[in-house]
Design an enzyme around this catalytic site. Structure first.
Site, PDB file in Angstrom:
ATOM      1  N   GLU A 132       0.788  -1.246   0.000  1.00 26.48           N
ATOM      2  CA  GLU A 132       0.000   0.000   0.000  1.00 26.48           C
ATOM      3  C   GLU A 132       0.824   1.302   0.000  1.00 26.48           C
ATOM      4  OE1 GLU A 132      -2.567  -0.636   3.408  1.00 26.48           O
ATOM      5  OE2 GLU A 132      -3.994  -1.684   2.173  1.00 26.48           O
TER       6      GLU A 132
ATOM      7  N   GLU B 157      -5.473  -8.271  -0.290  1.00 28.00           N
ATOM      8  CA  GLU B 157      -6.158  -8.106   1.005  1.00 28.00           C
ATOM      9  C   GLU B 157      -7.615  -7.800   0.736  1.00 28.00           C
ATOM     10  OE1 GLU B 157      -4.522  -5.390   3.941  1.00 28.00           O
ATOM     11  OE2 GLU B 157      -2.485  -5.829   3.254  1.00 28.00           O
TER      12      GLU B 157
HETATM   13  C1  BG6 Z   1      -4.336  -2.695   5.231  1.00 21.32           C
HETATM   14  C2  BG6 Z   1      -2.964  -3.108   5.731  1.00 21.32           C
HETATM   15  O1  BG6 Z   1      -4.371  -1.337   4.989  1.00 21.32           O
HETATM   16  O2  BG6 Z   1      -5.400  -2.883   6.104  1.00 21.32           O
HETATM   17  C3  BG6 Z   1      -2.977  -4.264   6.733  1.00 21.32           C
HETATM   18  O3  BG6 Z   1      -2.147  -3.460   4.649  1.00 21.32           O
HETATM   19  C4  BG6 Z   1      -4.079  -4.019   7.731  1.00 21.32           C
HETATM   20  O4  BG6 Z   1      -1.705  -4.373   7.308  1.00 21.32           O
HETATM   21  C5  BG6 Z   1      -5.397  -4.008   6.984  1.00 21.32           C
HETATM   22  O5  BG6 Z   1      -4.108  -4.936   8.779  1.00 21.32           O
HETATM   23  C6  BG6 Z   1      -6.605  -3.879   7.882  1.00 21.32           C
HETATM   24  O6  BG6 Z   1      -6.480  -2.717   8.648  1.00 21.32           O
HETATM   25  P1  BG6 Z   1      -6.559  -2.745  10.229  1.00 21.32           P
HETATM   26  O7  BG6 Z   1      -6.099  -1.421  10.624  1.00 21.32           O
HETATM   27  O8  BG6 Z   1      -7.987  -2.979  10.542  1.00 21.32           O
HETATM   28  O9  BG6 Z   1      -5.666  -3.842  10.677  1.00 21.32           O
END
Ligand code: BG6
Length: 457
Positions: free
Chosen positions: A172, A360
């Site tokens: 990201e 993701e």
């Molecule tokens: C993404 C990141 O932006 O979101 C992850 O690459 C992160 O590392 C994921 O865990 C979910 O966000 P969060 O803050 O809920 O863990």
């Protein structure tokens, strides 16, 4: 569907490994951020006993990786997207001295994955920059960082040649514009934050391009990409002011993928580069022509934006917007929009005509472990609806290489530092204070995914 998409799951080193100073690992910036009152724009000092630091123990993947990989095999995932902790490989700023125990750990992980028939997809840097690079060099605004990153990425590429086919240089990159601190972009000492952010992104893009160049020379069979967080920005109304604002905000992400894919800055960014006097030399401009093989992205939610103030706001991994009345939201206010996923995949593929890798996609929720079981029907709904929309996108003609849901195990939340914001298919018994048995319990969603993977056509 002629081509089979790799379906898997994801993890990130700092969020799952723990063992934060074990076997020669150095401190990374996220190891210095306490669980409470987190401020990503501040550089914290070394950890003290007064606070809890969630990455120090995380969910103990470092010690339990073999059992965790057994769960992965049992689930039937095709691939695991995970990251290597930079601070485990180069724990000091001596670029000639990699930490043998660190590389040994990842060699064992990769070997175990391959033996289990799971394709490793490796992220080189995921929100985990070594602390010394930020405290001593000032982070990514300093061009010295490029050399450090390249020493690190070259070392990994040489070491894992022939074993790792898919690389992602950075997680990201556009996060640098919104949460700069998590990427190692230091703004607390900056006199011009806009300049610091853009100069840092440029330096990251140069490091990315030079790594691609090197990887292609050393291992022409590898596929190398880089990642953006993508959240489509909907204009809240058809007021042309809202339409234009949505386009402008979306460009804060797209300028990065434009460089990754097209090898040069888009015309709409050139006035800003000039105004901020960004330092871009000729060699760097030439090197940017080394472009990605695929574009990697995360997709969690969509956002709506307006020039007018709104009563209700939404949240997200990049930033929030106005609450969209047509979609639901998670307990953390991230808007759930499966159709927006199909839309996003079409938008990005139309723009670039390059394979996409979704690395993701998932839902953070408060799960309850009862009688050793977690009934996470909301996660099954989230994942099944998003995978369905991805399949529609494929039918629309979008070329997708892989989909790795977030996340295989529960992990420390990157933004909130909570363990109670769980994303995993496998529950890890650790609480927000880092206490628990650290035992694993596959959730209902684990068995749902297992069944989906087994029966897919
Ligand atoms: C993404 C990141 O932006 O979101 C992850 O690459 C992160 O590392 C994921 O865990 C979910 O966000 P969060 O803050 O809920 O863990």
């Amino acid at each position: 569907m002629s081509k089979r998409v790799l379906l898997g799951a994801a993890l990130s080193a700092s969020q799952c490994e723990g063992a934060y100073l074990e076997d020669g690992k150095g401190l990374s910036i996220c190891d210095t951020v306490p669980s409470k009152n987190r401020d990503f724009n501040k550089l914290y000092g070394a950890p003290t006993h007064d606070f809890h630091y969630p990455t120090h123990t995380a969910v103990d993947f470092y010690h339990q990786y073999l059992d965790d990989i057994k769960y992965m095999k049992d689930c039937g995932i095709d691939c695991l997207r995970f990251s290597i902790a930079w601070s485990r490989i180069f724990s000091t700023d001596n670029m000639n001295q990699p930490n043998k125990k660190g590389i040994d750990f990842y060699t064992k992980v990769i070997d175990a994955l391959i033996e289990s028939g799971i394709e490793p997809i490796v992220t080189i840097s995921h929100l985990e920059v070594p602390y010394y690079l930020v405290s001593e060099y000032g982070g990514w605004e300093n061009k010295e960082m490029i050399q450090h990153y390249i020493a690190y990425s070259k070392y990994l590429i040489n070491h894992f040649k022939g074993k790792v086919k898919y690389w992602i240089t950075f997680n990201e990159i556009n996060m640098a514009m919104h949460f700069p601190g998590v990427l190692g972009v230091r703004i607390d000492t900056s006199t011009n934050i806009e300049k610091t952010k853009l100069q840092s992104v440029h330096n990251i893009l140069v490091a990315n391009a030079r790594t691609i160049k090197y990887a292609k020379e050393v291992d022409p069979n590898c596929q190398i990409g880089a990642m953006i967080a993508y959240s489509p920005i909907y204009p809240y109304t058809c007021d042309p002011e809202d339409i234009y604002k949505a386009m402008s905000v979306e460009r804060e992400t797209l300028f990065i993928s434009d460089v990754l894919v097209r090898g040069k800055y888009p015309s709409y960014l050139l006035p800003k580069i000039k105004e901020l006097n960004i330092d871009i030399n000729e060699d760097e401009s030439n090197d940017l022509h080394n472009v990605v093989d695929f574009l990697a992205l995360s997709y969690y939610s969509s956002n709506a934006i307006s020039v007018k103030e709104a009563d209700e706001q939404s949240s997200g991994n990049l930033f929030g917007g106005i609450k969209n009345p047509y979609v639901s939201a998670t307990e953390w206010g991230w808007q759930i929009d499966p159709k927006g996923f199909r839309y996003s995949l079409n938008v990005l593929y139309d723009r670039y005509q390059l394979p996409l890798m979704i690395v993701e996609n998932g839902i953070g929720a408060i799960d309850k472990l009862e009688n050793e079981q977690v009934n996470d029907d909301y996660r099954i709904k989230f994942l099944s609806e998003h995978i369905e929309q991805m399949n529609y996108a494929i039918a629309d003609g979008v070329d997708i290489l892989a989909y790795t849901m977030w996340s295989f195990l529960d992990q420390v939340s990157a933004s909130s530092g909570q363990m109670s914001k769980r994303y995993g298919l496998v529950y890890c018994d650790v609480d927000d204070e880092g206490k628990g048995t650290f035992k694993r319990y596959p959730k209902k969603s684990f068995y749902w995914y297992q069944n989906y993977l087994k029966n897919r056509k």
